[in-house]
Design an enzyme around this catalytic site. Structure first.
Site, PDB file in Angstrom:
ATOM      1  N   GLY A  66      -0.842  -9.932  -0.215  1.00  0.00           N
ATOM      2  CA  GLY A  66      -1.787 -10.685   0.600  1.00  0.00           C
ATOM      3  C   GLY A  66      -3.162 -10.785  -0.016  1.00  0.00           C
ATOM      4  N   GLY A  67      -3.998 -11.589   0.634  1.00  0.00           N
ATOM      5  CA  GLY A  67      -5.337 -11.845   0.121  1.00  0.00           C
ATOM      6  C   GLY A  67      -6.209 -10.610   0.097  1.00  0.00           C
ATOM      7  CD  GLU A  93       6.549  -2.098  -0.619  1.00  0.00           C
ATOM      8  OE1 GLU A  93       6.895  -3.244  -0.320  1.00  0.00           O
ATOM      9  OE2 GLU A  93       6.604  -1.144   0.175  1.00  0.00           O
ATOM     10  N   GLY A 131      -0.217  -3.609  -1.117  1.00  0.00           N
ATOM     11  CA  GLY A 131       0.773  -4.550  -0.634  1.00  0.00           C
ATOM     12  C   GLY A 131       0.475  -5.981  -1.019  1.00  0.00           C
ATOM     13  CG  LEU A 157       2.137 -10.977  10.893  1.00  0.00           C
ATOM     14  CD1 LEU A 157       3.523 -11.379  11.382  1.00  0.00           C
ATOM     15  CD2 LEU A 157       1.494 -12.140  10.133  1.00  0.00           C
ATOM     16  N   GLY A 183       8.213  -2.012   3.021  1.00  0.00           N
ATOM     17  CA  GLY A 183       7.870  -0.612   2.805  1.00  0.00           C
ATOM     18  C   GLY A 183       6.594  -0.177   3.475  1.00  0.00           C
TER      19      GLY A 183
END
Length: 442
Positions: free
Chosen positions: A229-230, A250, A227, A325, A348
């Site tokens: 992000g860091g 995805e 996905g 989060l 997704g």
């Protein structure tokens, strides 16, 4: 253009319009669907904004995912509030900015959706009057390419009542289910412009520590979904010594390129779509788009297929890695809302959480830093602050912070609470234990 036969050339020029004239062709439309992110067409969006201001078209409901800065500057402006209702199915910084700047708190109407269902939502539950999307130039066979964005574009373009494409020579030509014939298109405009770019920030020390806990659980021959992000980028950077990795994701991102170029990610051991790097949308820099262009090993398919859990599970040793989060003490994940404010969307994530775990030897990881706001706020919480559940507790597999990694499958509620408290930052553990006790979890 010289390679086109006379019939194709004539058909192309019959359908070629200026952006202003093309927009006038949708005067009878109520719903306008835009391509996602890099596929959003700036010239058509600017022309639509002008036509709405002049009351030549509209009012319109606008559907899309991940709005760009060009969308923010053209259509997501306060003066169009009486002519346009934006209904994004996934929020970007541009969308959040538009929401913050609007005089009406409900002008931008967020539509909750899982990515694998978006194509169906936009063609069955919402009447697809018109579709605007950026495509690559037409080839000698009469086909354009959706390039970076098969996602819902491959579904909507064949169901919309009117299809208007913006041809951009900087859009890569990609394979899979990304080809669209000129016979499926109503109007064409031409506008060359740099595609939207997204350059990730370098991973922090915390990102790297979390990534280490995930990488040690990735084996040679695994097929990956990564996905945004860091942490996901840090994981990819640490896989250079692995072998025969596959990709069914995805997102196609810049951090995947070195692994493919070096042969680490070759798809050799995939049990489904062997040797092919499967994606549904790509977002990165110019180097990524050049890498995608005419690359037969990289194939884009609709999110209704790529993100379908029944398809994901066909690859043995499937591994999904996503960010969150916050997580509550029973294992519920929130990846889309900050307090009472929508932040992004489900995307997704749940598709792959379910699909990966369903695969033979499949593993799903949800990663999050243990704190937010410079350490002032714990992301491990007694109850989700916004009440939004992206991943139900029944689906969550591995949860990872910089303080550890826990497999929630098979754990009772008290076991989960204790394990998740240990993933929290030490300074919050006692208060979390007190809350868990008062809630009857311990």
């Amino acid at each position: 253009m010289d390679a086109w036969n006379p019939e194709l050339k004539a058909l192309y020029h019959q359908r070629l319009l200026t952006p202003a004239d093309a927009v006038l062709q949708i005067a009878d439309c109520r719903n306008l669907i835009l391509g996602m992110s890099a596929a959003q067409p700036p010239a058509l969006m600017a022309a639509a904004a002008d036509a709405l201001k002049d009351r030549l078209i509209g009012p319109l409901a606008l559907y899309y995912l991940h709005g760009t800065d060009a969308l923010r500057r053209s259509l997501l402006i306060p003066e169009l509030a009486d002519r346009l209702t934006p209904r994004p199915l996934f929020l970007s910084p541009a969308d959040r900015d538009a929401m913050a700047q609007s005089a009406s708190p409900n002008w931008v109407e967020f539509v909750p959706a899982m990515l694998h269902q978006v194509g169906r939502l936009l063609t069955e539950h919402i009447e697809p009057d018109c579709f605007f999307v950026t495509v690559s130039p037409m080839d000698r066979h009469g086909y354009f390419s959706l390039g970076t964005n098969a996602d819902y574009g491959a579904s909507v373009i064949r169901k919309a009542r009117k299809v208007v494409v913006e041809v951009n020579r900087q859009m890569p030509r990609t394979f899979g289910e990304c080809s669209v014939h000129i016979s499926e298109i109503d109007h064409i405009v031409e506008h060359d412009h740099p595609l939207v770019e997204a350059t990730p920030n370098p991973p922090t020390d915390v990102d790297l520590r979390i990534a280490d806990r995930i990488v040690e659980r990735i084996d040679d021959g695994d097929t990956l979904q990564i996905g945004v992000g860091g942490v996901p980028n840090a994981v990819l950077a640490k896989l250079a010594n692995h072998r025969d990795l596959g990709l069914h994701s995805e997102l196609f991102s810049p951090a995947m390129m070195p692994l493919i170029q070096s042969g680490v990610m070759n798809g050799r051991r995939k049990t489904w779509m062997q040797h092919k790097h499967v994606f549904t949308f790509a977002l990165g820099d110019r180097a990524l788009y050049d890498f995608l262009d005419d690359n037969p090993a990289i194939v884009g398919y609709p999110a209704s297929w790529v993100n379908n859990p029944d398809i994901i599970r066909l690859n043995d040793n499937m591994v999904s890695i996503n960010s969150a989060l916050e997580i509550d003490l029973t294992g519920q994940i929130n990846s889309e809302q900050l307090g009472d404010r929508p932040f992004s969307g489900a995307g997704g994530q749940l598709d792959f959480v379910r699909g990966a775990y369903s695969a033979r030897n499949g593993r799903s990881f949800v990663a999050l830093r243990s704190t937010a706001q410079s350490g002032r706020l714990s992301r491990v919480v007694p109850r989700l602050r916004g009440g939004t559940v992206t991943d139900p507790r029944n689906d969550v597999h591995f949860v990872v912070t910089e303080h550890g990694c826990v497999n929630l499958k098979g754990l009772s509620i008290p076991q989960r609470a204790r394990a998740l408290i240990n993933l929290a930052a030490p300074e919050f553990r006692q208060s979390l234990e007190n809350e868990a006790t008062s809630m009857g979890l311990l």
